[in-house]
Design an enzyme around this catalytic site. Structure first.
Site: not given
Length: 435
Positions: A22-23, A97, A121, A320, A342
């Site tokens: 996904k990223n 995002r 998110d 994640d 984070m």
């Protein structure tokens, strides 16, 4: 609002293949805006966030053709810049995002880029300063409409420069990088993110004609070029999904094989799960996980102190997967401290696990101590709501291991990051139904 009904307590068995990352997909899809020539991308995951970005590109005038399962061609030779000023764009951009990463390519190629304050998110503050500081250093003028939460950058010409990023932001590095490849002169980005997905973006851009050196390090040196051409690119398997399946296998005492994982791009992920006592075997490019019939035991440090699992920029452990690690630890032998550095809201889902019988002490918004049950006390089914993608999959894994039938609402959050998850889990024996 969608719902999963999950009958827990069943062992799973078989093979599962991770989706495309996904990223990485969100980055490389934005990069198609850098050229008027055709770009073909393979292994694109069929998930909500990626499909939203593809829709946004289509509204921008990018010609899109689906060539097969997960393979698309993109051609941005007639980009409609008027769309950027439309009410529809303000609505489309807010929902994702990853849409922030269209700004760098648009600024580089057309001299202007706009974006509404993006959503995504609900895991705490996620600053955009790194992105826009980088654009300003390259010579762009920045403006922000506070009433409409609308950001813009414009420049007649971008000029290469040296910059030290205030944080090793993955999306920030990607955005600045995509602007710098068409800037005049040399750009040096120090404290750059160096995740495998960013390395993939660099390789893709270089195959389009960019001149990027230092790929895989925290210092990228970019010699600007006049224009970029087309290319073909294949997206890596999703390391977060791979970690999710490792956690699922352990929690359900299942024998699973995760196919084609790209071991060389997994970093610390295998070793962190091994520290939780989970057995992993490397079989060619697959991960084999035997059934943990006797459970798994968390290691201590050599002086006997409690293990801490914390997130850090690559090559540190990805944030994640901390939700997955925390969930897996609830049934381990021993205790572990989870330190989420984070994001300040990402551990709040632990109240759902506590409702299921997990022993978790939430020390503060960033730290939780987990005392494992060693399967002596099985988690019990409950009704819950998914707050974000990673907490959602963690709750799903907990439900699959729990006694009884659980209900998870707001599964759209899970669908944002996991492709056809119910049918893929059903194929390995999971009792899960989408309502």
């Amino acid at each position: 609002m969608g719902t999963f009904k999950i009958e827990g307590g069943h062992q799973l068995k078989g093979e599962i293949t991770p989706q495309g990352a996904k990223n990485e997909a969100l980055q490389v899809l934005c990069a198609v805006l850098l050229t008027p020539e055709k770009v073909t991308i393979q292994n694109i995951p069929d998930i909500v966030d990626v499909n939203k970005l593809i829709g946004l590109l289509e509204n921008l005038g990018v010609k899109i053709q689906k060539n097969g399962n997960g393979t698309y061609s993109f051609q941005a030779d007639e980009v409609n810049l008027d769309y950027l000023q439309s009410e529809q764009f303000k609505e489309d951009g807010k929902g994702l995002r990853g849409s922030i990463m269209i700004v760098g390519p648009l600024l580089a190629r057309f001299g202007k880029g706009y974006i509404p304050k993006p959503g995504g998110d609900k895991i705490g503050r996620r600053r955009l300063d790194t992105h826009f500081d980088g654009f300003i250093r390259l010579g762009a003028n920045f403006r922000y409409n506070r009433e409409e939460y609308f950001y813009g950058v414009e420049a007649e010409e971008l000029k290469g420069t040296y910059m030290l990023l205030d944080e090793a932001s993955v999306t920030g590095t990607a955005n600045i990088l995509m602007a710098a490849v068409l800037a005049k002169g040399k750009t040096t980005i120090y404290n750059a993110a160096c995740e495998p997905y960013l390395q993939q973006l660099c390789k893709m851009l270089n195959s389009m004609g960019a001149k990027i050196k230092g790929v895989g390090s925290n210092m990228l040196i970019i010699d600007g070029v006049e224009s970029l051409g087309g290319c073909e690119h294949r997206i890596l398997p999703d390391m977060i999904e791979i970690g999710s399946w490792i956690g699922l296998a352990a929690m359900t005492k299942s024998e699973l094989t995760i196919k084609n994982v790209s071991w060389e791009n997994l970093g610390l992920i295998p070793s962190v799960f091994e520290k939780l006592g989970i057995t992993l075997e490397k079989r060619n490019d697959d991960i084999y996980i035997p059934s943990h019939k006797d459970g798994y035991e968390i290691q201590s440090y050599i002086d006997g102190s409690i293990l801490t699992v914390a997130d850090a920029p690559w090559p540190g452990f990805t944030p994640d997967l901390l939700s997955i690690v925390l969930t897996v630890a609830t049934q381990a032998r021993g205790s572990v401290l989870i330190h989420q550095k984070m994001f300040e809201s990402r551990l709040f889902f632990t109240d759902k696990l506590i409702d299921m019988g997990a022993k978790i002490i939430l020390c503060d918004p960033h730290r939780a101590t987990v005392i494992g049950h060693d399967f002596e006390s099985q988690l019990k089914a409950t009704t819950m709501t998914s707050p974000d993608i990673r907490a959602g999959i963690s709750l799903l894994i907990a439900a699959l291991s729990a006694k009884g039938t659980s209900t998870i609402h707001n599964i759209e959050q899970i669908d944002r990051g996991y492709e056809n998850i119910d049918t893929r889990l059903q194929a390995i024996g999971a009792k899960i139904v989408r309502v």
